[in-house]
Design a protein around this motif. Structure first.
Motif, mmCIF file in Angstrom:
data_model
loop_
_atom_site.group_PDB
_atom_site.id
_atom_site.type_symbol
_atom_site.label_atom_id
_atom_site.label_comp_id
_atom_site.label_asym_id
_atom_site.label_seq_id
_atom_site.Cartn_x
_atom_site.Cartn_y
_atom_site.Cartn_z
ATOM 1 N N GLU A 1 0.834 -1.211 0.000
ATOM 2 C CA GLU A 1 0.000 0.000 0.000
ATOM 3 C C GLU A 1 0.862 1.252 0.000
ATOM 4 O OE1 GLU A 1 -0.860 -2.627 1.907
ATOM 5 O OE2 GLU A 1 -2.783 -3.146 0.968
ATOM 6 N N ILE A 2 1.920 1.226 0.785
ATOM 7 C CA ILE A 2 2.792 2.404 0.884
ATOM 8 C C ILE A 2 3.375 2.746 -0.486
ATOM 9 C CG2 ILE A 2 4.973 3.256 1.824
ATOM 10 C CD1 ILE A 2 4.343 1.451 4.324
ATOM 11 N N VAL A 3 3.949 1.756 -1.146
ATOM 12 C CA VAL A 3 4.561 1.998 -2.457
ATOM 13 C C VAL A 3 3.514 2.437 -3.469
ATOM 14 C CG1 VAL A 3 5.810 0.915 -4.369
ATOM 15 C CG2 VAL A 3 6.462 0.404 -2.025
ATOM 16 N N ILE B 1 3.828 11.036 12.277
ATOM 17 C CA ILE B 1 2.465 10.578 11.989
ATOM 18 C C ILE B 1 2.479 9.063 12.160
ATOM 19 C CG2 ILE B 1 0.667 10.338 10.220
ATOM 20 C CD1 ILE B 1 1.925 12.794 8.823
ATOM 21 N N ARG B 2 1.556 8.563 12.964
ATOM 22 C CA ARG B 2 1.495 7.110 13.120
ATOM 23 C C ARG B 2 0.177 6.631 12.544
ATOM 24 N NH1 ARG B 2 4.633 3.633 17.460
ATOM 25 N NH2 ARG B 2 4.504 1.708 16.247
ATOM 26 N N LEU B 3 0.218 5.574 11.746
ATOM 27 C CA LEU B 3 -1.012 5.115 11.121
ATOM 28 C C LEU B 3 -0.944 3.626 10.792
ATOM 29 C CD1 LEU B 3 0.367 4.915 8.174
ATOM 30 C CD2 LEU B 3 -0.608 7.158 7.772
ATOM 31 N N ASP B 4 -2.080 3.104 10.351
ATOM 32 C CA ASP B 4 -2.153 1.726 9.877
ATOM 33 C C ASP B 4 -1.626 1.742 8.441
ATOM 34 O OD1 ASP B 4 -4.951 -0.631 9.404
ATOM 35 O OD2 ASP B 4 -2.933 -0.599 8.564
ATOM 36 N N GLY B 5 -0.541 1.025 8.201
ATOM 37 C CA GLY B 5 0.114 1.060 6.901
ATOM 38 C C GLY B 5 -0.644 0.394 5.781
ATOM 39 N N HIS B 6 -1.816 -0.127 6.072
ATOM 40 C CA HIS B 6 -2.656 -0.697 5.001
ATOM 41 C C HIS B 6 -3.913 0.149 4.795
ATOM 42 C CE1 HIS B 6 0.048 -4.052 5.170
ATOM 43 N NE2 HIS B 6 -0.216 -4.251 6.438
ATOM 44 N N ASP B 7 -3.994 1.282 5.510
ATOM 45 C CA ASP B 7 -5.153 2.176 5.437
ATOM 46 C C ASP B 7 -4.877 3.218 4.344
ATOM 47 O OD1 ASP B 7 -6.967 4.264 5.765
ATOM 48 O OD2 ASP B 7 -6.919 4.168 7.965
#
Lengths: 325, 288, 285
Positions: free
Chosen positions: B52-54, B221-227
């Protein structure tokens, strides 16, 4: 024809069907540790890929996981050694020789501490590319005063050398093969002795002066050459420093043989240059050739292809020797 | 090297919306899996956790031009965790930098253009060759400084692994980015919680992670890396270069998307059989 | 010399430490005079910290510098050796007249600390950034031996730039090294200029706390504050490593040197050494 697969984190350098032993370093260390409570194991997130996980499972209270931090690993090893322990610290050869060199040089070697640095992926034993290929580690560590440097050939030698370096007082750098390691030297009446080169087989036309993985290759090449009527001797030099110059000089001597130094390392700064310097400084002349890795950033890819390309496969060695005779 | 770029697919309208990003992330995993099948092994866990990130970077956040991989004003991307190269390759393929046919070359032979780790020499669109870990953020600092010196309005993104942040060189770079006020530098940490030797919490824990970055002078920033919506918002930094750098701590699942790989240490890197590949593809929801 | 518990008579303690610190400064100046150069600015700045360490906090046997149960004091900032020698002389580990050999050939007192040259020198410095990783190993080893000894690591603020420092900081917290006490000398000077212009390491207390450490910050030239900080660092029962951040003034104790333009390697003219000693004499009244 199906393409050759890369063997990225190579599990075994052994050709198919060859005899192997699983994790000789890990098992040897566990056995040694039983009788020596001062031995501890340390790594920088590479226990699994240096066979130290075997030690960690057998002696969890004597195992230190330092995280992916090589300078810390060797600094802490020095600290433990100063408090009377004998740390075996593992990582890949590239990370010890490049990232952590200053700490090994100053914190460990300068203070002559009893730390054993055991590193996997020597020379060209991975297809991962230059970031993981330790083609220069012997050159780097030869320059460290007082550091013993060893490049073992096979499973038998790794097992014996591990015991020998544990008994030796002082810092040691030893290359390692991990996983399923070929077993070859049991057929040659060989016993590892720190600082001693040993003739594994005689021969009148060619003298291989080899180390590590390339001793295995030299032995294979010698058999093939013999079948073609060419006599090839193999002098195995697993201790790079201190170098057993006397045995090498005697072997080269006045024999008139073609001398071929063979190493799984750059042609710069390793066994070849060490032997050449020793011979020349003693006025010993000979027909001298050098098989080693080129002074270049090596390609990534499948190991059999790379070994052929860089002239260190058995086929390439046989062909090169014949061309020199 | 002069390589004719593939060019973007003609039906690509950017930025993609959330549904489009989700489909592209799935494609990212499928492409990576295909590469692993070609090679016979791969870093599944590490690639799947950052799909997701890429995807958000290449299809929503970054200003790049596949026809001009050396465009000076382009945003830069450094894959610090170089062993996740297949995730990057998929992004480059689907964005139009390199042709899809290269997938079948992955690690296929010496001289293949796609290898285990990214290489600037062989792959248009790659901004930095990587492999050793712990180098990416330092290189990113250099690129961000260069952008400022040249007066360019571009952002440098660096994607690291959480285990990678054990390395002291990361904190050297972090200190310098804050000191130089590199507001045009964005670090992303793929926090999948697993490294080679096991759970990062046991190998060398990084928590409290956000506190460390903040103490080093970064916006966190902290988050769900698949969101996907959260990623889209977090990866669009204000385009000004004088301010604190930003780090996005992305909590992910190693091996995400394939049930038998999720959060399993052994899938950091392993071999794959034809049967396993079929299961991977089936779970990702496409025919092979 | 036994560990001093928190003093019930603080004034007596402080008067005693004031004299010790003055003597440490004197030896440092004398050594600088022997060679005509030296890291005297740092030595004068750190003298109070060393007085509290060597004459109050550390458990040592002066006649047996290798005593197995000693508290270890690692000099990570190897170029502060001149100061450490002064402290070792004042603590009775080195003979008083040995300062005359400072920096000379075959001397036990080289300009950069070398472990096997000098009794009481625990590590070989010089490269900087090594002390903390080594200290981690020392603590792990001492724990294996169930030793109550503390491990101190004296670092300069510039060493906070080194990544290895933070690798070690992470690890110290992970291993719960409650016997580790780091002292950071914040004098705001590095080889290329003021530290704040190098990498800029503030906010320091927050950084160490985020890495899982107990942290105190104090004026490093205030003996009372130092005694309190050392007491707190030693007494805390938490299984966490400890750091005392000491703000010091280079050249402290010799007003004309303290006023001099701040440089990493302070410049002292040949005739100024005697003047410095005189100034010291006056200051300790």
């Amino acid at each position: 024809m199906s393409p050759l697969r890369t063997s990225a984190m190579i599990a075994s350098i052994a050709p198919e069907g060859a005899r192997t032993v699983a994790a000789p370093f890990g098992h040897a260390l566990v056995a040694l540790a039983a009788g020596r409570p001062e031995i501890v194991g340390m790594t920088a997130d590479l226990a699994r890929y240096t066979d130290l996980h075997i030690f960690a499972e057998a002696h969890p209270d004597r195992f230190y996981q330092m995280g992916m931090a090589e300078q810390l690993l060797f600094g802490a090893a020095a600290g433990l050694a100063r408090e009377g322990f004998v740390p075996f610290a593992t990582t890949y050869g590239v990370f010890a020789s490049r990232r952590a060199y200053d700490f090994i040089y100053m914190a460990i070697a300068e203070e002559r501490l009893d730390v054993k640095i055991a590193c996997a992926l020597p020379g060209l034993t991975t297809g991962y590319g230059p970031s993981h290929q330790a083609t220069d580690d012997l050159a780097i560590f030869r320059s460290v005063p007082g550091l013993v440097v060893i490049d073992p050939c096979d499973a038998l030698e790794i097992e014996q050398a591990t015991a020998a370096i544990a008994a030796h007082r002082g810092p040691v750098y030893m290359r390692l093969l991990r996983g399923k390691v070929p077993l070859v030297l049991d057929r040659y009446d060989y016993r590892f002795e720190l600082g001693r080169a040993a003739e594994l087989r005689p021969g009148n036309d060619v003298l291989f002066v080899s180390t590590g993985l390339l001793t295995m290759r030299a032995l294979e090449a010698a058999e093939r050459l013999e079948a073609d009527g060419i006599g090839a001797a193999v002098l195995h030099v697993s201790t790079i420093k201190p170098l057993d110059t006397q045995t090498i000089l005697d072997a080269v001597g006045a024999s008139g043989r073609l001398v071929v130094v063979a190493e799984n390392h750059s042609v710069i700064g390793g066994l070849g240059e060490a032997v050449a310097a020793a011979l020349l400084s003693q006025g010993v002349r000979c027909d001298f050739r050098h098989i080693g890795l080129p002074d270049a950033f090596l390609d990534a890819g499948a190991l059999p292809t790379l070994h052929d390309r860089y002239g260190i496969s058995t086929d390439a060695i046989v062909a090169r020797v014949k061309s020199w005779l | 090297m002069a390589l004719a770029p593939a060019g973007p697919p003609s039906n690509l309208e950017l930025p993609l919306d959330v549904a489009g990003l989700a489909a592209m992330a799935r494609q990212n995993r499928l492409d990576a899996a295909r590469m692993f099948m070609v090679a016979g092994n791969g870093h599944f866990g590490s690639c799947f956790s950052c799909a997701e990130i890429v995807t958000v970077l290449y299809f929503a956040a970054m200003r790049v031009d596949p026809l001009r991989p050396d465009w000076p004003d382009r945003d830069r991307f450094i894959l610090g965790k170089g062993h996740a190269a297949p995730a990057l390759y998929s992004g480059l393929i689907r964005r139009g930098f390199i042709p899809e046919g290269w997938i079948d070359e992955y690690e296929a032979r010496v001289g293949a253009r796609l290898m285990t780790h990214p290489s600037r020499r062989y792959q248009p669109g790659v901004d930095a060759s990587q492999g050793a870990l712990g180098h990416g953020l330092s290189i990113g600092v250099g690129m961000a400084l260069d952008a400022r010196l040249a007066g360019r309005d571009c952002v440098t993104y660096v994607l690291m692994g959480d285990g990678e942040t054990n390395e002291g060189s990361v904190w050297e770079a972090a200190a310098s980015a804050a000191k130089f006020r590199l507001g045009n530098l964005v670090g992303i940490v793929d926090c999948n919680g697993l490294s080679v030797d096991g759970r990062l919490a046991e190998v060398m824990p990084m928590e409290p992670f956000a506190d460390k970055w903040r103490a080093f002078g970064w916006n966190v920033i902290r988050l769900d890396g698949h969101d996907l919506p959260a990623l889209v918002e977090a990866l669009q930094p204000p385009r000004r270069d004088d301010g604190p750098p930003t780090v996005v701590l992305a909590d992910t699942v190693k091996g995400k998307g394939v049930s038998f790989m999720e959060d399993v240490r052994a899938w950091h890197a392993d071999a794959i059989t034809a049967e396993q590949y079929a299961r991977v593809v089936a779970e990702l929801g496409a025919s092979p | 010399m036994q560990t001093s518990p928190p003093s019930s008579n603080l004034d007596v303690t402080l008067a005693h430490l004031r004299r010790r610190a003055r003597n440490i400064r004197e030896y440092a100046i004398r050594m600088g005079a022997v060679q005509g150069q030296g890291y005297v600015g740092q030595a004068l700045g750190i003298a109070d910290v060393l007085a509290v360490a060597y004459c109050y906090a550390l458990r040592l046997r002066p006649d047996d510098p290798g005593w197995a149960e000693r508290d270890r004091f690692l000099l990570s900032a190897g170029h502060y050796a001149i100061a450490l020698y002064a402290a070792l002389i004042e603590a009775g580990v080195l003979p008083k007249d040995e300062f005359e050999t400072y920096g000379a050939d075959d001397s036990r007192l080289p300009m950069s600390g070398m472990a096997h040259y000098t009794p009481g020198m625990e590590i070989t410095g010089g490269s900087l950034g090594h002390g903390l990783p080594i200290a981690i190993g020392r603590c792990l080893g001492l724990r294996r031996k169930q030793s109550p000894a503390f491990v101190y690591n004296l670092m300069s603020d510039g060493e906070l730039d080194e990544g290895a420092t933070w690798e070690a900081a992470l690890s110290a917290s992970h291993f719960g090294l409650g016997k580790l006490i780091v002292i950071v000398d914040v004098n705001n000077q590095q080889a290329d200029g003021p530290s704040t212009k190098m990498l800029g390491f503030e906010p320091l207390v927050e950084k160490w706390q985020a890495f899982g450490w107990l942290a105190w910050r104090c004026d490093g030239n205030d003996l009372g504050a130092l005694v309190q900080a050392f007491d707190a660092a030693r007494m805390s029962a938490e299984p966490k490593p400890r750091v005392i951040i000491c703000d010091t003034r280079m050249g402290c104790g010799v007003p004309f040197l303290e006023a001099r333009e701040k440089t990493h390697f302070i410049r002292v003219e040949p005739e100024e050494w005697a003047l410095a000693l005189e100034a010291l004499g006056e200051a300790s009244a």
